[in-house]
Every structure is written in C-alpha cells, then in structure tokens.
Design a protein around this motif. Sequence first.
Motif, PDB file in Angstrom:
ATOM      1  N   ARG A  53       1.291   0.743  -7.816  1.00  0.00           N
ATOM      2  CA  ARG A  53      -0.097   0.121  -7.974  1.00  0.00           C
ATOM      3  C   ARG A  53      -0.977   0.318  -6.698  1.00  0.00           C
ATOM      4  N   LEU A  54      -2.065   0.857  -7.069  1.00  0.00           N
ATOM      5  CA  LEU A  54      -3.335   0.797  -5.911  1.00  0.00           C
ATOM      6  C   LEU A  54      -4.057  -0.422  -6.369  1.00  0.00           C
ATOM      7  N   ARG A  55      -4.204  -1.126  -5.135  1.00  0.00           N
ATOM      8  CA  ARG A  55      -5.105  -2.439  -5.373  1.00  0.00           C
ATOM      9  C   ARG A  55      -5.894  -2.718  -4.460  1.00  0.00           C
ATOM     10  N   LYS A  56      -7.431  -3.198  -4.473  1.00  0.00           N
ATOM     11  CA  LYS A  56      -8.170  -3.704  -3.792  1.00  0.00           C
ATOM     12  C   LYS A  56      -8.194  -5.042  -3.723  1.00  0.00           C
ATOM     13  N   GLU A  57      -8.123  -5.755  -2.694  1.00  0.00           N
ATOM     14  CA  GLU A  57      -7.949  -7.102  -2.149  1.00  0.00           C
ATOM     15  C   GLU A  57      -9.232  -7.719  -1.592  1.00  0.00           C
ATOM     16  N   GLY A  58     -10.370  -7.862  -1.763  1.00  0.00           N
ATOM     17  CA  GLY A  58     -11.483  -8.226  -0.898  1.00  0.00           C
ATOM     18  C   GLY A  58     -11.614  -6.876  -0.131  1.00  0.00           C
ATOM     19  N   ASP A  59     -11.493  -6.984   1.363  1.00  0.00           N
ATOM     20  CA  ASP A  59     -11.809  -5.853   1.956  1.00  0.00           C
ATOM     21  C   ASP A  59     -10.447  -4.811   2.432  1.00  0.00           C
ATOM     22  N   LYS A  60      -9.415  -5.418   1.727  1.00  0.00           N
ATOM     23  CA  LYS A  60      -8.024  -4.645   2.055  1.00  0.00           C
ATOM     24  C   LYS A  60      -7.629  -3.953   0.757  1.00  0.00           C
ATOM     25  N   ILE A  61      -7.168  -2.743   1.164  1.00  0.00           N
ATOM     26  CA  ILE A  61      -6.617  -1.776   0.140  1.00  0.00           C
ATOM     27  C   ILE A  61      -5.101  -1.591   0.522  1.00  0.00           C
ATOM     28  N   PHE A  62      -4.410  -1.591  -0.675  1.00  0.00           N
ATOM     29  CA  PHE A  62      -2.647  -1.447  -0.611  1.00  0.00           C
ATOM     30  C   PHE A  62      -2.383  -0.441  -1.776  1.00  0.00           C
ATOM     31  N   ILE A  63      -1.300   0.316  -1.309  1.00  0.00           N
ATOM     32  CA  ILE A  63      -0.743   1.022  -2.233  1.00  0.00           C
ATOM     33  C   ILE A  63       0.760   0.257  -2.399  1.00  0.00           C
ATOM     34  N   THR A  64       1.335  -0.048  -3.447  1.00  0.00           N
ATOM     35  CA  THR A  64       2.365  -0.873  -3.705  1.00  0.00           C
ATOM     36  C   THR A  64       3.547  -0.034  -4.592  1.00  0.00           C
ATOM     37  N   HIS A  65       4.608  -0.099  -4.154  1.00  0.00           N
ATOM     38  CA  HIS A  65       5.705   0.195  -5.116  1.00  0.00           C
ATOM     39  C   HIS A  65       6.695  -0.883  -5.251  1.00  0.00           C
ATOM     40  N   LYS A  66       7.235  -1.441  -6.651  1.00  0.00           N
ATOM     41  CA  LYS A  66       7.967  -2.316  -6.788  1.00  0.00           C
ATOM     42  C   LYS A  66       9.027  -2.102  -7.981  1.00  0.00           C
ATOM     43  N   LYS A  67      10.193  -2.519  -7.447  1.00  0.00           N
ATOM     44  CA  LYS A  67      11.485  -2.235  -8.349  1.00  0.00           C
ATOM     45  C   LYS A  67      12.041  -3.521  -8.726  1.00  0.00           C
ATOM     46  N   ILE A  68      12.726  -3.761  -9.756  1.00  0.00           N
ATOM     47  CA  ILE A  68      13.169  -4.807 -10.318  1.00  0.00           C
ATOM     48  C   ILE A  68      14.570  -5.294  -9.546  1.00  0.00           C
ATOM     49  N   ILE A  69      14.865  -6.460  -9.262  1.00  0.00           N
ATOM     50  CA  ILE A  69      16.094  -7.070  -8.709  1.00  0.00           C
ATOM     51  C   ILE A  69      16.590  -7.950  -9.741  1.00  0.00           C
TER      52      ILE A  69
END
Length: 178
Positions: A53-69
């Motif tokens: 995911r690429l997400r913009k949260e207000g003024d912040k921007i994040f690239i995130t990878h999530k894996k199930i546990i």
Amino acid sequence: MEEIELKILEVNHKDLEPKLISLGAKKIFDGELYALFFDDEESKIRKSGETLRLRKEGDKIFITHKKIIPSEDMKIRDETEIEVSNFEEAKKLITSLGFKEFKQIRKRRISYKLDNIKFEFDTFCDEYDFVPEFLEIETTNTKDIDKIYKCIESLGFSKNDCKPWTGKEVIEYYSKKK
C-alpha cells in the motif's frame, strides 16, 4: 514490527470521544487518508494474504507491506513501513518495479492515542460510503492486549464486539447487507 488490531463496528466517535479522553487518550489526527493498493499481474500479493500500500495520511506519506501472522482473536500482521516525501514519485517507483494499482480507498480518520494503543475511527468515502463508522484499535506490543480489552470494556463494549477483520472484510460484510 507487528501490528495487532481489532475492529468494533457501527460506532459513533462523538459518543466515545469523552470516554477516551477520560481514560487519558489524546487526539493525534483528524483528517483524510488516501490509499492505493498494488499487486503484480498474477495477484501474488493478494493471493498470499499480503498487502502493498501507498498511503497519504494528512501531510505524511507511507509505503507499507503487511504479511499475515495467523491469529483467531486479533488481526496480526508483520508490517514494514517507510515514510517517503513525495506521493507521486513513490507511486512511480512502485509501478516501475512492475506492480499495478488495483484499488484506491479514501476515508476520514480520527485518531486518539493512549500509551502504545491507537483508537482510530474510520468512515469510508466514495464507493464504500455505505459502510458505517467503525473503530480500529491497534498496538504494536503484545503486552498491550489485556489493556486493549480493559479499554474496550471502559468504552462499553465486550470482547464479543471485537472483529479481527481487515478493512476489506468490513467492506465485504456490509456489501452483503446492501
């Protein structure tokens, strides 16, 4: 880092805000989230239950990878997240690696924090606006799980009200009720 979370459906942040503040929670965000989700042509990421995911949260921007546990009581993910400075350039980087955007989501989020626990009220916009407001409770520390359940009780909910669902599962649940 592990992300541990659960959701409580059909809440009203205006009703719960005074209770959260009385517990000592502080408001840390009130604004829009805009997220793009990516996968390769064979949908390997989604098929494995992962998220890019690429997400913009207000003024912040994040690239995130999530894996199930695997877990029955809470949604637990191994999460790798980096903050970047430019949304369009990050999108260009991800697509240059062969990933394709398959979904975008916009929602309004109001976040509170109490110690290591975040309480995030989410309301989807656009095509998913039929989903009622819900509360996502999140921590990165397994030692906080008991505290989460105590807070949930203080807010007037029980463990039975908690769902270990992803946002996708929340959307699917309400799509079937339409």
